[in-house]
Design a protein around this motif. Structure first.
Motif, mmCIF file in Angstrom:
data_model
loop_
_atom_site.group_PDB
_atom_site.id
_atom_site.type_symbol
_atom_site.label_atom_id
_atom_site.label_comp_id
_atom_site.label_asym_id
_atom_site.label_seq_id
_atom_site.Cartn_x
_atom_site.Cartn_y
_atom_site.Cartn_z
ATOM 1 N N LYS A 37 0.848 -1.187 0.000
ATOM 2 C CA LYS A 37 0.000 0.000 0.000
ATOM 3 C C LYS A 37 0.889 1.243 0.000
ATOM 4 N N PHE A 38 0.476 2.262 -0.764
ATOM 5 C CA PHE A 38 1.288 3.458 -0.951
ATOM 6 C C PHE A 38 0.513 4.707 -0.547
ATOM 7 N N PHE A 39 1.264 5.660 -0.029
ATOM 8 C CA PHE A 39 0.724 6.971 0.342
ATOM 9 C C PHE A 39 1.491 8.005 -0.467
ATOM 10 N N VAL A 40 0.784 8.833 -1.237
ATOM 11 C CA VAL A 40 1.433 9.840 -2.069
ATOM 12 C C VAL A 40 1.396 11.189 -1.345
ATOM 13 N N ASN A 41 2.568 11.670 -0.978
ATOM 14 C CA ASN A 41 2.734 12.949 -0.291
ATOM 15 C C ASN A 41 3.192 13.982 -1.325
ATOM 16 N N TYR A 42 2.574 15.161 -1.341
ATOM 17 C CA TYR A 42 2.939 16.173 -2.328
ATOM 18 C C TYR A 42 2.441 17.537 -1.858
ATOM 19 N N ARG A 43 2.971 18.583 -2.463
ATOM 20 C CA ARG A 43 2.493 19.929 -2.173
ATOM 21 C C ARG A 43 1.679 20.416 -3.372
ATOM 22 N N THR A 44 0.453 20.829 -3.138
ATOM 23 C CA THR A 44 -0.474 21.154 -4.218
ATOM 24 C C THR A 44 0.094 22.178 -5.194
ATOM 25 N N VAL A 45 0.609 23.292 -4.689
ATOM 26 C CA VAL A 45 1.079 24.353 -5.588
ATOM 27 C C VAL A 45 2.365 23.969 -6.315
ATOM 28 N N ASP A 46 3.000 22.911 -5.868
ATOM 29 C CA ASP A 46 4.265 22.495 -6.465
ATOM 30 C C ASP A 46 4.085 21.378 -7.493
ATOM 31 N N SER A 47 3.229 20.407 -7.205
ATOM 32 C CA SER A 47 3.236 19.192 -8.037
ATOM 33 C C SER A 47 1.915 18.443 -8.078
ATOM 34 N N VAL A 48 0.793 19.149 -8.014
ATOM 35 C CA VAL A 48 -0.490 18.452 -7.946
ATOM 36 C C VAL A 48 -0.730 17.575 -9.176
ATOM 37 N N HIS A 49 -0.385 18.055 -10.362
ATOM 38 C CA HIS A 49 -0.665 17.284 -11.572
ATOM 39 C C HIS A 49 0.277 16.080 -11.702
ATOM 40 N N SER A 50 1.540 16.286 -11.380
ATOM 41 C CA SER A 50 2.494 15.173 -11.425
ATOM 42 C C SER A 50 2.135 14.122 -10.389
ATOM 43 N N ALA A 51 1.752 14.561 -9.195
ATOM 44 C CA ALA A 51 1.367 13.621 -8.146
ATOM 45 C C ALA A 51 0.149 12.809 -8.566
ATOM 46 N N ALA A 52 -0.800 13.460 -9.226
ATOM 47 C CA ALA A 52 -1.992 12.755 -9.695
ATOM 48 C C ALA A 52 -1.630 11.709 -10.746
#
Length: 196
Positions: free
Chosen positions: A3-18
């Protein structure tokens, strides 16, 4: 299945994280990948759900783009220095629970150095990372998934996985040269700044 948890900062990488979460979900199953915008129902209690997801995950993928380190709040203060910042809190919880954290560096973003990070997440600077580049996005994601799968499934062939392994080599002058799949990726010094 891990199982994985994706940590990211919205203003920095929301599209890449998605996009990264989507590829992981296709391979490992959507029920095994947590990304807040995909996994939280409307009205869900955010802190409770985040903590529960972190407690159940096997790995945290920290998606780090070019502004991740220095994004500021409305008062001009670095968000990462705020103990209530959720990006920081999620990483801190992972380290406190000994959950492996894989920094996923976007394009030429260097891995933050120890002294650039709050003490509670400074060990992020020592985590083995993977780079995802726009020009080779699909192959880099395949490599990330293959690398994760290789560690989860020790029966995997070393030959099949070898092409995706990223190597970091430190030189005498403190510079680190990163290669991914046999190709030079980037070079950074021990201050964490790109020195190509």
């Amino acid at each position: 299945m891990p199982k994985f948890f994706v940590n990211y900062r919205t203003v920095d990488s929301v599209h890449s994280a998605a996009a990264i979460a989507d590829r992981l979900a296709r391979h490992f199953g959507p029920e095994n990948v947590f990304r807040d915008r995909d996994s939280l129902a409307l009205g869900a209690l955010y802190p409770k759900k985040i903590r529960r997801a972190l407690e159940r995950c096997d790995k945290v993928l920290a998606v780090i783009g070019p502004t991740w380190l220095d994004v500021e709040d409305a008062f001009g203060r670095r968000r990462l220095d705020n103990p209530k910042d959720w990006v920081r809190t999620e990483l801190q919880m992972a380290f406190e629970r000994d959950i492996p954290v894989v920094p996923v560096l976007l394009d030429n973003t260097p891995l933050p150095s120890f002294d650039q990070l709050p003490a509670v997440i400074a060990q992020l600077s020592n985590c083995a990372y993977w780079q995802v580049r726009q020009k080779s996005f699909e192959s880099d994601l395949r490599g990330l998934i293959a690398g994760i799968s290789a560690h989860e499934d020790q029966a995997g062939s070393e030959v099949e996985v070898a092409q995706y392994v990223q190597h970091n080599t430190a030189s005498d002058n403190g510079r680190v040269i990163a290669t991914q799949g046999g190709n030079h990726v980037f070079t950074f010094n021990n201050g964490g700044r790109d020195s190509r």
